[in-house]
Design a protein around this motif. Structure first.
Motif, PDB file in Angstrom:
ATOM      1  N   ARG A   1      -8.002  13.717   5.889  1.00  0.00           N
ATOM      2  CA  ARG A   1      -6.931  12.766   6.195  1.00  0.00           C
ATOM      3  C   ARG A   1      -5.741  13.479   6.833  1.00  0.00           C
ATOM      4  O   ARG A   1      -5.148  12.986   7.786  1.00  0.00           O
TER       5      ARG A   1
ATOM      6  N   LEU B   1     -12.682   5.874  10.668  1.00  0.00           N
ATOM      7  CA  LEU B   1     -12.497   4.554  10.067  1.00  0.00           C
ATOM      8  C   LEU B   1     -12.756   4.577   8.562  1.00  0.00           C
ATOM      9  O   LEU B   1     -12.253   3.711   7.837  1.00  0.00           O
ATOM     10  N   HIS B   2     -13.522   5.550   8.098  1.00  0.00           N
ATOM     11  CA  HIS B   2     -13.750   5.683   6.657  1.00  0.00           C
ATOM     12  C   HIS B   2     -12.439   5.984   5.932  1.00  0.00           C
ATOM     13  O   HIS B   2     -12.246   5.572   4.776  1.00  0.00           O
ATOM     14  N   HIS B   3     -11.533   6.699   6.605  1.00  0.00           N
ATOM     15  CA  HIS B   3     -10.263   7.087   5.989  1.00  0.00           C
ATOM     16  C   HIS B   3      -9.102   6.173   6.376  1.00  0.00           C
ATOM     17  O   HIS B   3      -8.175   5.982   5.595  1.00  0.00           O
ATOM     18  N   PHE B   4      -9.164   5.626   7.581  1.00  0.00           N
ATOM     19  CA  PHE B   4      -8.077   4.774   8.083  1.00  0.00           C
ATOM     20  C   PHE B   4      -8.701   3.540   8.733  1.00  0.00           C
ATOM     21  O   PHE B   4      -9.433   3.656   9.720  1.00  0.00           O
ATOM     22  N   PRO B   5      -8.388   2.351   8.214  1.00  0.00           N
ATOM     23  CA  PRO B   5      -9.038   1.144   8.718  1.00  0.00           C
ATOM     24  C   PRO B   5      -8.586   0.704  10.101  1.00  0.00           C
ATOM     25  O   PRO B   5      -9.242  -0.131  10.731  1.00  0.00           O
ATOM     26  N   GLY B   6      -7.465   1.240  10.599  1.00  0.00           N
ATOM     27  CA  GLY B   6      -6.988   0.810  11.915  1.00  0.00           C
ATOM     28  C   GLY B   6      -5.858   1.684  12.409  1.00  0.00           C
ATOM     29  O   GLY B   6      -5.267   2.465  11.644  1.00  0.00           O
ATOM     30  N   LYS B   7      -5.543   1.549  13.683  1.00  0.00           N
ATOM     31  CA  LYS B   7      -4.520   2.394  14.283  1.00  0.00           C
ATOM     32  C   LYS B   7      -3.130   2.050  13.757  1.00  0.00           C
ATOM     33  O   LYS B   7      -2.281   2.940  13.605  1.00  0.00           O
TER      34      LYS B   7
ATOM     35  N   ARG C   1       0.831  -1.187   0.000  1.00  0.00           N
ATOM     36  CA  ARG C   1       0.000   0.000   0.000  1.00  0.00           C
ATOM     37  C   ARG C   1       0.866   1.237   0.000  1.00  0.00           C
ATOM     38  O   ARG C   1       1.864   1.302   0.701  1.00  0.00           O
TER      39      ARG C   1
ATOM     40  N   ARG D   1      -2.251   1.094  10.742  1.00  0.00           N
ATOM     41  CA  ARG D   1      -2.084   1.749   9.450  1.00  0.00           C
ATOM     42  C   ARG D   1      -1.899   3.252   9.628  1.00  0.00           C
ATOM     43  O   ARG D   1      -1.106   3.894   8.934  1.00  0.00           O
TER      44      ARG D   1
END
Length: 246
Positions: free
Chosen positions: A26, A62-68, A7, A70
């Motif tokens: 973001r 969470l819409h922009h970042f799937p997890g902490k 990614r 990442r």
């Protein structure tokens, strides 16, 4: 810079273009995460904490970042992306020619000077790099790659400076590179504890000068450190503000 997981890292909008609403959001999340991670460390901060600080709902974040995990990697990579543009161009564009040795040295010293104006970012790298020595930490592989790359690049810079100074190879450039990296890390920790007592740029210059690697026409050290509470990251609209920890 590849993250090693396929990614791409965070990148603001195209140069000269106004960032989109999503890009601004973001960037705001990354600013908030950088500030909170630097203040409390990675493990003590939750996604809900970051969302609240950025003025978003948990679902909105969470819409922009799937997890902490990442999110942490993108915070770190964003700053590396900015600093690498001139000092380590091959990191972003493999095969790109590096600046001549004296310029790379100036850029390195400018980076140390900028760190003296961004205590939040220095704290972030100090805290997270220490936490990441745990093999299970999400940034462990990131920091391992990062240090390997920095050792390699600094070895090349030192070797070029030795040749330019006619110093030969009496001192292994790889050893000097490791010492320089350790010096910069150690100075950052001391500076965070007592900024007025630790002039980072001047001490790095002294180290290089003792090895005969500081050109006689190198510019003088900048004025003393400026401290503050800001994280020194990009602003919400993607503009760069301040420097990065090495």
């Amino acid at each position: 810079m590849s993250t090693g997981n396929g990614r791409a890292p965070y990148r603001p909008g195209a140069e000269g273009a106004r960032p989109s609403k999503g890009e601004r959001t973001r960037a705001r999340v990354l600013d908030s995460a950088a500030e909170l991670f630097s203040r409390s460390g990675f493990n003590a901060v939750s996604l809900r904490d970051i969302a609240a600080h950025a003025g978003l709902t948990h679902a909105g974040l969470l819409h922009h970042f799937p997890g902490k995990d990442r999110l942490l990697l993108e915070v770190l990579e964003r700053r590396d992306l900015i600093d690498a543009r001139e000092l380590f161009p091959g990191l972003l564009r493999p095969g790109s020619p590096a600046p001549e040795p004296a310029r790379r040295l100036r850029l390195l010293l400018e980076l140390v000077a900028r760190n003296s104006r961004t205590p939040g970012l220095v704290a972030l790298y100090a805290k997270v790099s220490a936490e990441a020595t745990d093999p299970d930490h999400p940034a462990h592989a990131y920091f391992a790659r990062r240090y390997r790359y920095l050792r390699t690049e600094l070895t090349g810079i030192v070797a070029d400076l030795q040749r330019a100074a006619g110093a030969g190879d009496a001192v292994d450039p790889g050893v000097v590179a490791g010492q320089l990296l350790a010096l910069m890390d150690g100075l950052q920790t001391q500076w965070l504890l007592e900024p007025e007592a630790v002039p980072m740029e001047a001490l790095v210059r002294d180290f290089l000068d003792r090895l005969g690697l500081l050109p006689t026409d190198a510019p003088e050290a900048t004025a003393g450190p400026e401290t503050g509470d800001g994280a020194g990251t990009e602003t919400g609209d993607g503009a760069e503000a301040g420097g990065v920890s090495r």
